[in-house]
Design an enzyme around this catalytic site. Structure first.
Site, short mmCIF file in Angstrom:
data_model
loop_
_atom_site.label_atom_id
_atom_site.label_comp_id
_atom_site.label_asym_id
_atom_site.label_seq_id
_atom_site.Cartn_x
_atom_site.Cartn_y
_atom_site.Cartn_z
N ARG A 50 47.41 27.61 30.38
CA ARG A 50 47.94 28.72 30.49
C ARG A 50 46.96 29.78 29.56
O ARG A 50 47.07 30.92 30.00
CB ARG A 50 49.31 28.98 29.65
CG ARG A 50 49.83 30.13 29.33
CD ARG A 50 51.52 30.10 29.15
NE ARG A 50 51.58 29.23 28.34
CZ ARG A 50 51.67 29.31 26.87
NH1 ARG A 50 51.19 30.09 26.39
NH2 ARG A 50 52.13 28.11 26.18
N TYR A 102 50.24 52.31 46.34
CA TYR A 102 50.81 51.20 46.80
C TYR A 102 52.19 50.97 46.52
O TYR A 102 52.71 50.95 45.58
CB TYR A 102 49.94 49.94 46.56
CG TYR A 102 50.67 48.49 46.80
CD1 TYR A 102 51.13 48.22 48.11
CD2 TYR A 102 51.00 47.58 45.70
CE1 TYR A 102 51.62 46.85 48.24
CE2 TYR A 102 51.33 46.34 46.13
CZ TYR A 102 52.10 46.05 47.25
OH TYR A 102 52.62 44.90 47.51
N ASP A 174 42.85 51.11 40.57
CA ASP A 174 42.83 50.19 41.29
C ASP A 174 41.79 50.23 42.44
O ASP A 174 41.82 51.10 43.31
CB ASP A 174 44.26 50.32 42.24
CG ASP A 174 44.60 49.00 42.94
OD1 ASP A 174 43.73 48.35 43.65
OD2 ASP A 174 45.64 48.71 43.01
N LYS A 199 43.17 40.23 48.38
CA LYS A 199 42.62 40.94 49.65
C LYS A 199 41.00 40.52 49.84
O LYS A 199 40.80 39.55 50.27
CB LYS A 199 42.97 42.21 49.31
CG LYS A 199 44.30 42.60 49.02
CD LYS A 199 45.44 42.07 49.86
CE LYS A 199 46.75 42.50 49.78
NZ LYS A 199 47.46 42.32 48.51
#
Length: 381
Positions: A50, A102, A174, A199
């Site tokens: 983690r 988005y 972004d 992406k």
């Protein structure tokens, strides 16, 4: 060595520190949840996944290098990266965002953030003057997408940095649509850069990932502490897949952009296409700004057709191109933002932005462009 981006995509760190056991060329997948301690109070540098993992750490170092960041954390998705960033804000804070954004980001702002007392408003960030007028006393950050999703608006990041400096704001960008291969917002003044690694960085539509890159060591340290606490880390195998994808990022981006430039011009000549949104076209209103702050125009195109019937017919008739919700992969995908990526955006906002039932978004892949033209041509008939 100070290598160029094409080399760093393949080799990551080029100082020899990323050598793998047994001379492995590919990064090993350290598929383990925990690591043994060599002794009491002694660590190998890795304790629990983690917090850190060798596979993921190499990926993070690669992305950090590509973006010119002081640190980058790899998250389980782009939305996880955004959620992690929002932990820096609290009740009473205000975030000013690009109005064309988005839909998933809007959903987070309108639900999770508002529930926590964080207010969010939207403005046309392509207009620096109106953006500055929209800054409030409690504004803490500007949140920008450029080019924006899905109408491809281009925001001048240097102008946004000037506004941020005058008002003591963080600048968040972004960078998913252009990737670090074509654009580096940190070098233009951003404090944080977000990516949906699903992406272009991954590039093969086969795994989810997200990245949050920091410019300032102080903020990076706070992000690391939150990252370990929240546990939104990317799994080792997914880290391996994204690392593998990044190796071909330059050749994919170049081919996709080449195809997009041809397709954008072709779409503009079609009788049933009324408008084409592509930042690589000289007639695009943001073309000059994008030329100044980016090294390319990418491969995202949106276009408006003459009727809703035409839009639905195209979606249902394409054969090589897939009607699917995502972008950035080697396969060309056609998306209906009104029903897919931007379904959670208020209808009146969608209408004002032009995201109507006649509006389509195209993520151009690496297929032969003549085949893509043939496919779109028969679908538009």
């Amino acid at each position: 060595m100070d290598c160029r981006i094409e080399t760093r995509c393949i080799h990551g760190q080029t100082d020899g520190s990323a050598e793998h056991p047994y001379g492995a060329i590919s990064t090993p997948i350290y598929q383990t949840a925990t690591f043994a301690h060599p002794g009491v109070g002694v660590s190998s540098g890795y304790d629990y996944v983690r917090e850190s993992n060798p596979t993921r750490r190499e990926l993070e170092e690669t992305v950090r290098s590509l973006e010119g960041a002081c640190d980058a954390v790899a998250c389980s998705s782009g939305m996880a990266a955004q959620g992690l960033l929002m932990e820096l804000f609290g009740e009473g804070d205000h975030i000013l965002c690009s109005e064309d954004l988005y839909g998933g980001a809007v959903r987070m702002f309108e639900t999770v953030c508002r529930k926590r007392g964080i207010s969010v408003s939207y403005t046309d960030t392509t207009d620096a003057a109106s953006t500055e007028q929209a800054v409030r006393e409690n504004t803490r950050a500007l949140y920008i997408e450029t080019p924006s999703n899905p109408t491809m608006r281009v925001t001048d990041l240097r102008a946004m940095r000037e506004i941020a400096d005058r008002h003591g704001l963080l600048l968040i960008v972004d960078n998913t649509f252009l990737s670090p291969y074509f654009q580096n917002p940190l070098s233009l003044g951003a404090d944080f850069v977000l990516h949906s690694g699903t992406k272009f960085l991954g590039g093969h539509n086969d795994t989810l990932a997200g990245f949050l890159c920091s410019r300032d060591p102080g903020w990076a340290e706070e992000i690391r502490a939150l990252y370990k606490t929240i546990g939104c880390c990317l799994a080792p195998f997914d880290s391996f897949l994204i690392l593998r994808g990044i190796k071909t990022l330059p050749v994919r981006m170049e081919r996709q952009q080449e195809n997009a430039q041809i397709l954008a011009r072709w779409l503009g000549e079609q009788e049933r296409v009324e408008k084409v949104y592509y930042v690589g076209l000289p007639e695009h209103p943001g073309y000059e700004i994008n030329q100044r702050q980016a090294r390319g125009s990418g491969s995202m195109i949106s276009f408006t057709v003459d009727s809703a019937e035409t839009a639905r017919r195209v979606l249902e008739r394409v054969k090589i191109i897939s009607y699917a919700e995502s972008l950035g992969g080697v396969e060309t995908l056609l998306t209906y933002p009104m029903l897919q990526t931007h379904a959670d955006v208020a209808p009146e906002v969608r209408e004002r932005l032009g995201i109507t039932d006649r509006f389509l978004r195209l993520s151009v892949g690496i297929e032969h462009v003549d085949d893509l033209i043939c496919d779109l041509g028969q679908a538009l008939e």
